[in-house]
Each structure stands twice: as structure tokens, then as C-alpha cells.
Enzyme design. Structure first.
Site, PDB file in Angstrom:
ATOM      1  N   ASP A   1     -23.542 -37.691 -35.033  1.00 41.30           N
ATOM      2  CA  ASP A   1     -24.603 -38.415 -34.320  1.00 41.30           C
ATOM      3  C   ASP A   1     -25.885 -37.634 -34.625  1.00 41.30           C
ATOM      4  O   ASP A   1     -25.928 -36.892 -35.621  1.00 41.30           O
ATOM      5  CB  ASP A   1     -24.286 -38.488 -32.813  1.00 41.30           C
ATOM      6  CG  ASP A   1     -25.211 -39.454 -32.064  1.00 41.30           C
ATOM      7  OD1 ASP A   1     -25.034 -40.668 -32.208  1.00 41.30           O
ATOM      8  OD2 ASP A   1     -26.128 -38.999 -31.350  1.00 41.30           O
TER       9      ASP A   1
ATOM     10  N   LYS B   1     -18.112 -39.502 -25.900  1.00 37.05           N
ATOM     11  CA  LYS B   1     -19.283 -38.918 -26.566  1.00 37.05           C
ATOM     12  C   LYS B   1     -19.306 -37.431 -26.264  1.00 37.05           C
ATOM     13  O   LYS B   1     -18.791 -36.999 -25.223  1.00 37.05           O
ATOM     14  CB  LYS B   1     -20.572 -39.566 -26.045  1.00 37.05           C
ATOM     15  CG  LYS B   1     -21.760 -39.402 -26.967  1.00 37.05           C
ATOM     16  CD  LYS B   1     -21.663 -40.315 -28.166  1.00 37.05           C
ATOM     17  CE  LYS B   1     -22.784 -40.064 -29.155  1.00 37.05           C
ATOM     18  NZ  LYS B   1     -22.808 -41.099 -30.208  1.00 37.05           N
TER      19      LYS B   1
HETATM   20  P1  NDP Z   1     -30.147 -38.087 -37.285  1.00 38.56           P
HETATM   21  O1  NDP Z   1     -30.151 -36.780 -36.598  1.00 38.56           O
HETATM   22  O2  NDP Z   1     -29.601 -38.189 -38.650  1.00 38.56           O
HETATM   23  O3  NDP Z   1     -31.634 -38.668 -37.311  1.00 38.56           O
HETATM   24  C1  NDP Z   1     -32.352 -38.886 -36.126  1.00 38.56           C
HETATM   25  C2  NDP Z   1     -33.759 -39.285 -36.522  1.00 38.56           C
HETATM   26  O4  NDP Z   1     -34.449 -39.701 -35.351  1.00 38.56           O
HETATM   27  C3  NDP Z   1     -34.563 -38.146 -37.112  1.00 38.56           C
HETATM   28  O5  NDP Z   1     -35.521 -38.661 -38.004  1.00 38.56           O
HETATM   29  C4  NDP Z   1     -35.242 -37.531 -35.874  1.00 38.56           C
HETATM   30  O6  NDP Z   1     -36.466 -36.878 -36.144  1.00 38.56           O
HETATM   31  C5  NDP Z   1     -35.499 -38.780 -35.062  1.00 38.56           C
HETATM   32  N1  NDP Z   1     -35.465 -38.431 -33.635  1.00 38.56           N
HETATM   33  C6  NDP Z   1     -34.393 -38.011 -32.926  1.00 38.56           C
HETATM   34  N2  NDP Z   1     -34.737 -37.738 -31.659  1.00 38.56           N
HETATM   35  C7  NDP Z   1     -36.044 -37.990 -31.587  1.00 38.56           C
HETATM   36  C8  NDP Z   1     -36.979 -37.904 -30.537  1.00 38.56           C
HETATM   37  N3  NDP Z   1     -36.627 -37.511 -29.308  1.00 38.56           N
HETATM   38  N4  NDP Z   1     -38.252 -38.260 -30.827  1.00 38.56           N
HETATM   39  C9  NDP Z   1     -38.602 -38.685 -32.060  1.00 38.56           C
HETATM   40  N5  NDP Z   1     -37.768 -38.767 -33.087  1.00 38.56           N
HETATM   41  C10 NDP Z   1     -36.515 -38.431 -32.842  1.00 38.56           C
HETATM   42  O7  NDP Z   1     -29.375 -39.097 -36.280  1.00 38.56           O
HETATM   43  P2  NDP Z   1     -28.688 -40.486 -36.633  1.00 38.56           P
HETATM   44  O8  NDP Z   1     -29.481 -41.212 -37.653  1.00 38.56           O
HETATM   45  O9  NDP Z   1     -27.250 -40.244 -36.853  1.00 38.56           O
HETATM   46  O10 NDP Z   1     -28.787 -41.239 -35.205  1.00 38.56           O
HETATM   47  C11 NDP Z   1     -29.931 -42.028 -34.851  1.00 38.56           C
HETATM   48  C12 NDP Z   1     -29.565 -42.950 -33.698  1.00 38.56           C
HETATM   49  O11 NDP Z   1     -28.480 -43.816 -34.093  1.00 38.56           O
HETATM   50  C13 NDP Z   1     -29.081 -42.269 -32.418  1.00 38.56           C
HETATM   51  O12 NDP Z   1     -29.465 -43.049 -31.307  1.00 38.56           O
HETATM   52  C14 NDP Z   1     -27.564 -42.317 -32.569  1.00 38.56           C
HETATM   53  O13 NDP Z   1     -26.905 -42.220 -31.313  1.00 38.56           O
HETATM   54  C15 NDP Z   1     -27.414 -43.701 -33.165  1.00 38.56           C
HETATM   55  N6  NDP Z   1     -26.142 -43.937 -33.868  1.00 38.56           N
HETATM   56  C16 NDP Z   1     -25.758 -43.157 -34.919  1.00 38.56           C
HETATM   57  C17 NDP Z   1     -24.582 -43.414 -35.577  1.00 38.56           C
HETATM   58  C18 NDP Z   1     -24.180 -42.679 -36.800  1.00 38.56           C
HETATM   59  O14 NDP Z   1     -23.194 -43.106 -37.430  1.00 38.56           O
HETATM   60  N7  NDP Z   1     -24.868 -41.625 -37.209  1.00 38.56           N
HETATM   61  C19 NDP Z   1     -23.652 -44.469 -35.096  1.00 38.56           C
HETATM   62  C20 NDP Z   1     -24.202 -45.296 -34.046  1.00 38.56           C
HETATM   63  C21 NDP Z   1     -25.389 -45.000 -33.439  1.00 38.56           C
HETATM   64  P3  NDP Z   1     -36.546 -35.260 -35.997  1.00 38.56           P
HETATM   65  O15 NDP Z   1     -35.736 -34.730 -37.140  1.00 38.56           O
HETATM   66  O16 NDP Z   1     -37.987 -34.953 -36.069  1.00 38.56           O
HETATM   67  O17 NDP Z   1     -35.934 -34.934 -34.648  1.00 38.56           O
END
Ligand code: NDP
Length: 459
Positions: A180, A140
Site C-alpha cells: 500500500d 489492513k
Molecule cells: P504509493 O506510496 O506508491 O504512492 C502514494 C502517492 O500518493 C505518492 O505520490 C505520495 O506522495 C502521495 N501521497 C500519499 N500520501 C499523501 C498525502 N498525505 N498528501 C499528499 N500526497 C500523498 O501508494 P499507492 O500508489 O500504493 O497507494 C495510493 C492509494 O491507493 C492509497 O489510498 C492506497 O490505499 C490505494 N490503493 C493501493 C493499492 C495498491 O495496490 N498499491 C490497492 C488499492 C488501493 P509522497 O511520496 O510525496 O508522499
């Protein structure tokens, strides 16, 4: 998200004796890393029966080696913002384990990124990647850079500086990053471009999540969210049920959340929520996926804008998505976003299944509550494995210079998620707790990694 967050350590139960010393040593050697401790605890707790059944793993010191990353890299990332001011961020890449194949894992840009979060994610990635059965190790990376409110020029300059150091540590047979939180197609494009310029090689297989026109794979964008919903469908299937007609709560509104919502709709379910760090929206008519994509992917606005444009929706500022009554929950935002209190609320509202789209979104106490209530529960390393599995498909296509169609790729994703479900379910039966997907996923993944480490000697 809940207002009253429990502390992580206060929610950890004690560990079986077979793994207690390894955990205690890891705590001592890695102080001030609560997320890493939490991830270690979850895995070690469930693999104790495997260690007891396989004394050769303990004799070869597999656990002691497994909890120590093979390599961790930290570096300075200087860049100039639009006002001409110099900024300095910190970059990370934790290459945790390559027994099964080249390191593979995403890159996260978020203000909260630190070594503890990188290590928890890298450690989880080892097991997730093993579960896919596709010959990829776990890693990571990321930075405490926050892309919110930054111009595209600033994001590009940051990505170029980040890659000016990272390029020397990655490669299609060494370490293959992906996206991510905070890293989507735009950021991958900038990083890949800089890698190509510095190395003078168009090495498509060095990154996954690329644009479809320049080496990317169909369905990679959709894969994690789609896969989490496929996994929920498989779990419900063990009880003769399905997503069709179910109300579903999804948190987040990023890559994983958007495509989880899309797949719920396609399977006949009713997704009713989405959120970001400002609050959540609830739409009892079912989320309009095209409007959500317009607001989040095209216009890059806050989630409240969805409610402003959609009469059937309302925005709850600072609210917690888990207070909405639903049948299925897919937490898809970030780690530790669903507390034990949130779990009790969901259970009281009759939730049937929870599939973690994000990595470690549920506190240990929340998982225990779901399991005690008989709620179907899928840990992220199983439920969100579709993303990295489709990344491995992208690597295969890059190496063989093939391009598979959307339908073909989605069929492969569906089969992979079915296989991950079967492997986790079968292992839960083998270790005497049928339907405990935490035990099942951790133990089968650990068996695969441990066997490879055993065969490859002490390295
Ligand atoms: P994005 O950046 O596309 O989206 C993240 C979302 O979660 C946004 O809506 C963001 O809101 C919200 N968010 C993030 N951090 C916080 C926080 N601390 N408090 C509240 N809201 C939060 O990320 P992904 O969709 O790619 O990833 C989401 C999760 O999935 C993570 O845990 C990632 O590790 C996991 N994941 C992702 C993969 C992928 O292929 N993308 C694969 C496997 C797991 P805001 O914009 O307001 O911060």
C-alpha cells in the site's frame, strides 16, 4: 490538494433510521477515529435499503458484528537508524472480517498511520474483497514509519523488526498482506525474507506483490491503476463513450497513479497530471510514462524533477491537481484529497467521470456534488479492486504452482473489472438508483458478506 480542508464530520449528512443506532454505538465505542467513522457512514448510508429488504440480517445482528473487527493487533517496532540511534514505531494489523476467506489487505508505511486509518481501510477492504468474488476476507496493517529519506538499510531493518512480530499473526490460510502507500516491491521483499527466516518455510502464498522471479504474479504491480482505468472505461461505456481522446487528471505518482497513467495512454487518452505531497505537474502534451517511471521508480525523486526534465511540463508547488480542466479524474494518492470545492471546480470544468484509484480520496460532500451533477462516480472499493483481485490470482498461482503470462493475467484483470462493474451497476438498478455505484457496490458486497455471516452462525 486543497488548502481549505473541510472537517470530515461537518460533511456527513444524517443516516436512515435502519442503521442509525449501529452507527451511533460505533461512534461511542470508537471515539477519536474520524476516518473510521467516515467509512462506516458511507457504507451504512447506502446499505439501509438492503437491511430493510432483508430483516433476517438485522435479526442476526449482522451489522453490530460487522462494524467490530474480529481482531486488532498493535505492537512495538524498535529499530536502529544509520547513525546508531534507536527508533520506535508502532505497528498495526486489523483483521476485520474473514467470513468469505482468509484476511487479505495491504500494509501501509506513512507518518499519518494510526488505528483510525487502519480501521477505515480494513473496513473498506471487506467490501472491496467481496466485490471481487474471490473468497477473501478484509484486513489492513501498517506503521507510522515514514520511509521518505531513509536508506535501504534502514528500510530493511525496520521491515525485519516489523515482521519479527507480525509473522505470528499471518499465514497463507490465515492472513495474506500486500503493499500500500510506502510499501512496494522492495519492502515486501524484506518482509517476506524475514518471514521465511523466522518460520523456516518458503510459504509463497503468505504475501502478494512479490517479485515475479520469486513467486510474484504478472500484472500485480500494474493491477490497481490499470483496473481503475478499466472501471472508468466501463462507466463511460454505459453512456456510449470511452477514454479515447479524453484529458485525464491523475493525482499521486506512486504505484496506483503511475499505472493508471500508463493505461490511460494505452487506451488513447491523454493523462495530463501527476502529483506528490510537494505539488503537481501538468503536461498538456500528455505525460511521458517512461520519464515518470524513471523519476519516481528508478531515481526515487520528487515529482518536480519530471518538469525539470520535460519542456512541455510545469511544476506547481503546493498546488491542487483538481484545478486543471479535464474530462476524467482518477484520484490516486490518499484519503480525503478531493474536497467539495475541488469537486465543484471539476464539475464547472465539465468532468464526465471520476474513478477513485485511492481509498476514500473524495470527501462525502464531493461525492454528493458529483452525484447531484450527474457525473459518473466510482467509489474506491469498486474502482481500485483490481489490485486485490490480482493478488488473489497471485495466491491461486502460488497454491497451484502455476505461472500465467502477462497477457493472460491482464485479460483476467479486465474481465474481473467488467464483472465488478456489472455487479455494482445491476445492484444499483435492483435498489432503485441506476448508475449510483456507491449504493450498488456497497449493497452487493454487503449482501455477499452478510449471507456468509448468517450461514456461519454467531461467531
Ligand atoms: P504509493 O506510496 O506508491 O504512492 C502514494 C502517492 O500518493 C505518492 O505520490 C505520495 O506522495 C502521495 N501521497 C500519499 N500520501 C499523501 C498525502 N498525505 N498528501 C499528499 N500526497 C500523498 O501508494 P499507492 O500508489 O500504493 O497507494 C495510493 C492509494 O491507493 C492509497 O489510498 C492506497 O490505499 C490505494 N490503493 C493501493 C493499492 C495498491 O495496490 N498499491 C490497492 C488499492 C488501493 P509522497 O511520496 O510525496 O508522499
Amino acid at each position: 490538494m486543497s488548502d481549505a480542508r473541510p472537517s470530515i464530520t461537518s460533511t456527513l449528512p444524517t443516516l436512515p433510521s435502519a442503521v442509525r443506532d449501529v452507527y451511533a454505538q460505533a461512534m461511542l465505542r470508537n471515539p477519536h477515529e474520524p476516518e473510521f467513522h467516515q467509512a462506516l457512514h458511507e457504507v451504512l448510508d447506502s446499505i439501509a435499503p438492503v437491511i430493510e429488504r432483508h430483516p433476517e440480517f438485522a435479526e442476526a445482528g449482522i451489522l453490530e458484528r460487522l462494524v467490530e473487527p474480529e481482531r486488532q493487533i498493535m505492537f512495538r517496532v524498535p529499530w536502529i537508524d544509520d547513525t546508531g540511534r534507536l527508533r520506535v514505531n508502532r505497528g498495526f494489523r486489523v483483521q476485520f472480517n474473514s467470513a468469505l476467506g482468509p484476511y487479505k489487505g495491504g500494509i501501509r508505511f506513512h507518518s499519518s498511520v494510526n488505528l483510525s486509518i487502519m480501521k477505515f481501510l480494513g473496513f473498506e477492504q471487506i467490501f472491496k474483497n467481496a466485490l471481487t468474488g474471490q473468497g477473501i476476507g478484509g484486513a489492513k496493517g501498517g506503521s507510522d514509519f515514514d520511509p521518505h529519506g531513509r536508506s535501504s538499510g534502514e528500510v530493511m531493518r525496520f521491515c525485519q523488526s516489523f515482521m519479527s512480530e507480525l509473522y505470528r499473526h499471518i499465514g497463507e490460510h490465515t492472513d495474506v498482506p500486500a503493499g500500500d502507500i510506502g510499501v512496494g516491491g522492495r519492502e515486501i521483499g524484506y518482509m517476506f525474507g524475514q518471514y521465511r527466516k523466522i518460520t523456516n518455510r518458503h510459504e509463497s502464498g503468505v504475501f502478494t506483490g512479490k517479485g515475479v522471479g520469486w513467486g510474484g504474479a504478472q500484472v500485480r504491480t500494474e493491477a490497481t491503476g490499470y483496473g481503475a482505468v478499466f472501471f472508468a472505461e466501463e462507466m463511460l461505456g454505459t453512456r456510449g463513450d470511452s477514454i479515447a481522446g479524453k484529458r485525464v487528471a491523475v493525482s499521486g505518482s506512486g504505484n496506483v497513479a503511475i499505472y493508471a497513467i500508463e493505461k490511460v495512454t494505452q487506451l488513447g487518452g491523454i493523462p495530463v497530471t501527476a502529483s506528490d505531497s510537494t505539488g503537481y505537474i501538468v503536461d498538456d502534451a500528455g505525460i511521458d510514462i517512461e520519464l515518470l517511471k524513471q523519476v519516481k521508480e528508478q531515481d526515487r525523486l520528487r515529482i518536480s524533477e519530471y518538469a525539470a526534465r520535460r519542456p512541455s511540463a510545469r511544476f506547481v508547488e503546493g498546488g491542487n491537481v483538481w484545478e486543471v480542466p479535464v474530462d476524467v479524474a482518477v484520484p490516486s494518492a490518499t484519503q480525503n484529497e478531493l474536497s467539495p470545492t475541488d469537486a465543484e471546480t471539476l464539475i464547472a470544468n465539465g468532468v464526465l467521470a471520476v474513478a477513485e484509484g485511492a481509498n476514500m480520496p473524495c470527501f462525502p460532500g464531493a461525492i454528493a456534488a458529483f452525484q447531484a451533477a450527474g457525473t459518473l462516480f466510482a467509489p474506491g472499493k469498486a474502482a481500485n479492486a483490481g489490485g486485490v483481485a490480482t493478488s488473489a490470482l497471485e495466491m491461486s498461482q502460488n497454491h497451484s504452482r502455476q505461472r500465467w503470462s502477462f497477457d493472460d493475467s491482464e485479460t483476467r484483470l479486465r474481465d474481473i473489472m467488467r464483472n465488478v462493474h456489472t455487479a455494482a451497476f445491476d445492484a444499483s438498478e435492483r435498489y432503485g438508483a441506476p448508475g449510483d455505484y456507491v449504493l450498488g457496490a456497497n449493497s452487493v458486497a454487503f449482501e455477499r458478506v452478510a449471507q456468509a455471516m448468517l450461514a456461519q452462525g454467531v461467531i
